[in-house]
Design a protein around this motif. Sequence first.
Motif, PDB file in Angstrom:
ATOM      1  N   LEU A   1      10.669  39.735  28.736  1.00 31.96           N
ATOM      2  CA  LEU A   1       9.256  39.381  28.708  1.00 31.96           C
ATOM      3  C   LEU A   1       8.750  39.250  27.266  1.00 31.96           C
ATOM      4  O   LEU A   1       8.061  38.288  26.925  1.00 31.96           O
ATOM      5  CB  LEU A   1       8.435  40.422  29.468  1.00 31.96           C
ATOM      6  CG  LEU A   1       6.944  40.164  29.576  1.00 31.96           C
ATOM      7  CD1 LEU A   1       6.667  38.860  30.321  1.00 31.96           C
ATOM      8  CD2 LEU A   1       6.264  41.321  30.302  1.00 31.96           C
TER       9      LEU A   1
ATOM     10  N   SER B   1      10.046  35.892  25.324  1.00 29.68           N
ATOM     11  CA  SER B   1       9.924  34.640  26.083  1.00 29.68           C
ATOM     12  C   SER B   1       8.636  33.944  25.676  1.00 29.68           C
ATOM     13  O   SER B   1       7.655  34.595  25.318  1.00 29.68           O
ATOM     14  CB  SER B   1       9.874  34.913  27.592  1.00 29.68           C
ATOM     15  OG  SER B   1      11.104  35.385  28.074  1.00 29.68           O
TER      16      SER B   1
ATOM     17  N   GLU C   1       4.975  30.264  28.636  1.00 30.08           N
ATOM     18  CA  GLU C   1       5.381  29.457  29.789  1.00 30.08           C
ATOM     19  C   GLU C   1       6.848  29.078  29.612  1.00 30.08           C
ATOM     20  O   GLU C   1       7.253  28.644  28.530  1.00 30.08           O
ATOM     21  CB  GLU C   1       4.546  28.172  29.890  1.00 30.08           C
ATOM     22  CG  GLU C   1       3.072  28.403  30.133  1.00 30.08           C
ATOM     23  CD  GLU C   1       2.758  28.738  31.583  1.00 30.08           C
ATOM     24  OE1 GLU C   1       3.417  28.180  32.482  1.00 30.08           O
ATOM     25  OE2 GLU C   1       1.851  29.557  31.799  1.00 30.08           O
ATOM     26  N   ILE C   2       7.641  29.232  30.647  1.00 34.52           N
ATOM     27  CA  ILE C   2       9.057  28.882  30.609  1.00 34.52           C
ATOM     28  C   ILE C   2       9.260  27.656  31.483  1.00 34.52           C
ATOM     29  O   ILE C   2       8.811  27.622  32.630  1.00 34.52           O
ATOM     30  CB  ILE C   2       9.921  30.049  31.112  1.00 34.52           C
ATOM     31  CG1 ILE C   2       9.714  31.258  30.184  1.00 34.52           C
ATOM     32  CG2 ILE C   2      11.388  29.647  31.188  1.00 34.52           C
ATOM     33  CD1 ILE C   2      10.299  32.537  30.712  1.00 34.52           C
TER      34      ILE C   2
ATOM     35  N   SER D   1       5.573  33.367  31.873  1.00 35.12           N
ATOM     36  CA  SER D   1       6.611  34.338  31.526  1.00 35.12           C
ATOM     37  C   SER D   1       6.536  35.589  32.395  1.00 35.12           C
ATOM     38  O   SER D   1       7.553  36.100  32.855  1.00 35.12           O
ATOM     39  CB  SER D   1       6.500  34.705  30.051  1.00 35.12           C
ATOM     40  OG  SER D   1       7.472  35.643  29.707  1.00 35.12           O
TER      41      SER D   1
ATOM     42  N   TYR E   1       8.126  34.917  35.746  1.00 34.24           N
ATOM     43  CA  TYR E   1       9.514  34.451  35.743  1.00 34.24           C
ATOM     44  C   TYR E   1      10.419  35.622  36.106  1.00 34.24           C
ATOM     45  O   TYR E   1      10.630  36.527  35.316  1.00 34.24           O
ATOM     46  CB  TYR E   1       9.859  33.876  34.369  1.00 34.24           C
ATOM     47  CG  TYR E   1      11.308  33.500  34.182  1.00 34.24           C
ATOM     48  CD1 TYR E   1      11.852  32.415  34.849  1.00 34.24           C
ATOM     49  CD2 TYR E   1      12.126  34.215  33.325  1.00 34.24           C
ATOM     50  CE1 TYR E   1      13.170  32.059  34.671  1.00 34.24           C
ATOM     51  CE2 TYR E   1      13.442  33.862  33.130  1.00 34.24           C
ATOM     52  CZ  TYR E   1      13.967  32.791  33.806  1.00 34.24           C
ATOM     53  OH  TYR E   1      15.282  32.434  33.620  1.00 34.24           O
TER      54      TYR E   1
ATOM     55  N   ARG F   1      12.754  33.026  21.130  1.00 35.85           N
ATOM     56  CA  ARG F   1      12.143  33.254  22.435  1.00 35.85           C
ATOM     57  C   ARG F   1      12.710  32.259  23.436  1.00 35.85           C
ATOM     58  O   ARG F   1      13.038  31.115  23.108  1.00 35.85           O
ATOM     59  CB  ARG F   1      10.628  33.171  22.363  1.00 35.85           C
ATOM     60  CG  ARG F   1      10.077  31.807  22.035  1.00 35.85           C
ATOM     61  CD  ARG F   1       8.571  31.860  21.968  1.00 35.85           C
ATOM     62  NE  ARG F   1       8.021  30.538  21.669  1.00 35.85           N
ATOM     63  CZ  ARG F   1       6.743  30.300  21.553  1.00 35.85           C
ATOM     64  NH1 ARG F   1       5.860  31.267  21.719  1.00 35.85           N
ATOM     65  NH2 ARG F   1       6.313  29.079  21.295  1.00 35.85           N
TER      66      ARG F   1
END
Length: 187
Positions: free
Chosen positions: A69, A72, A75-76, A89, A92, A178
């Motif tokens: 977390l 990252s 937004e992934i 994130s 996810y 990240r």
Amino acid sequence: MDRRAVTIGVALVLGLVANSAQAARIHGEAPAALSETDTYALETAAAACKDEDFNALMGAMAISDAVRLKYSAPEISVVKDGVTSSVASADYADFPIGMMDYYWVSRASMLAWDSNPDVELEYLDMEFNQSQANQWAVDWQHVRFDGNSEGGDDQGEIVERIGEPGVLSFEPFDGCWRLIEDYRGQG
């Protein structure tokens, strides 16, 4: 009203807003205390960033959701079988890589093994690729080993690749890296 009075007034308002937010966090749902593993993994990740050691950061991410977390993007980008979506994130929950006894394993099998040690671990073949811009791509795929160690602590030779490979993409950020994308399937 002079500039100083306005500055003090704005500071007071911002202070009240910040204190209200802090009070809401305190009186609302309190974050869970970090486990010993998360604490260790966060320390390992911080040292990895300082030492510019991507492999160590990846190992810390493999054992800790807290590290995943923290390292990252907000937004992934998730690409599954050619369909792209953007996932916050915090939402996810499908990080594919875990680690058991210094072996890369699927996160799902690692979590299942934590509940039931009779569950068979799904091992991964991993390849780390660094670009000239210091971006990293981690290629991974489920594999089966022959179990014939050559005297070391290895699983032997890969005898089968299982399913579609995946790629995790990382970008340099704030003195570290990240996670920005999780790509799976060839479509």
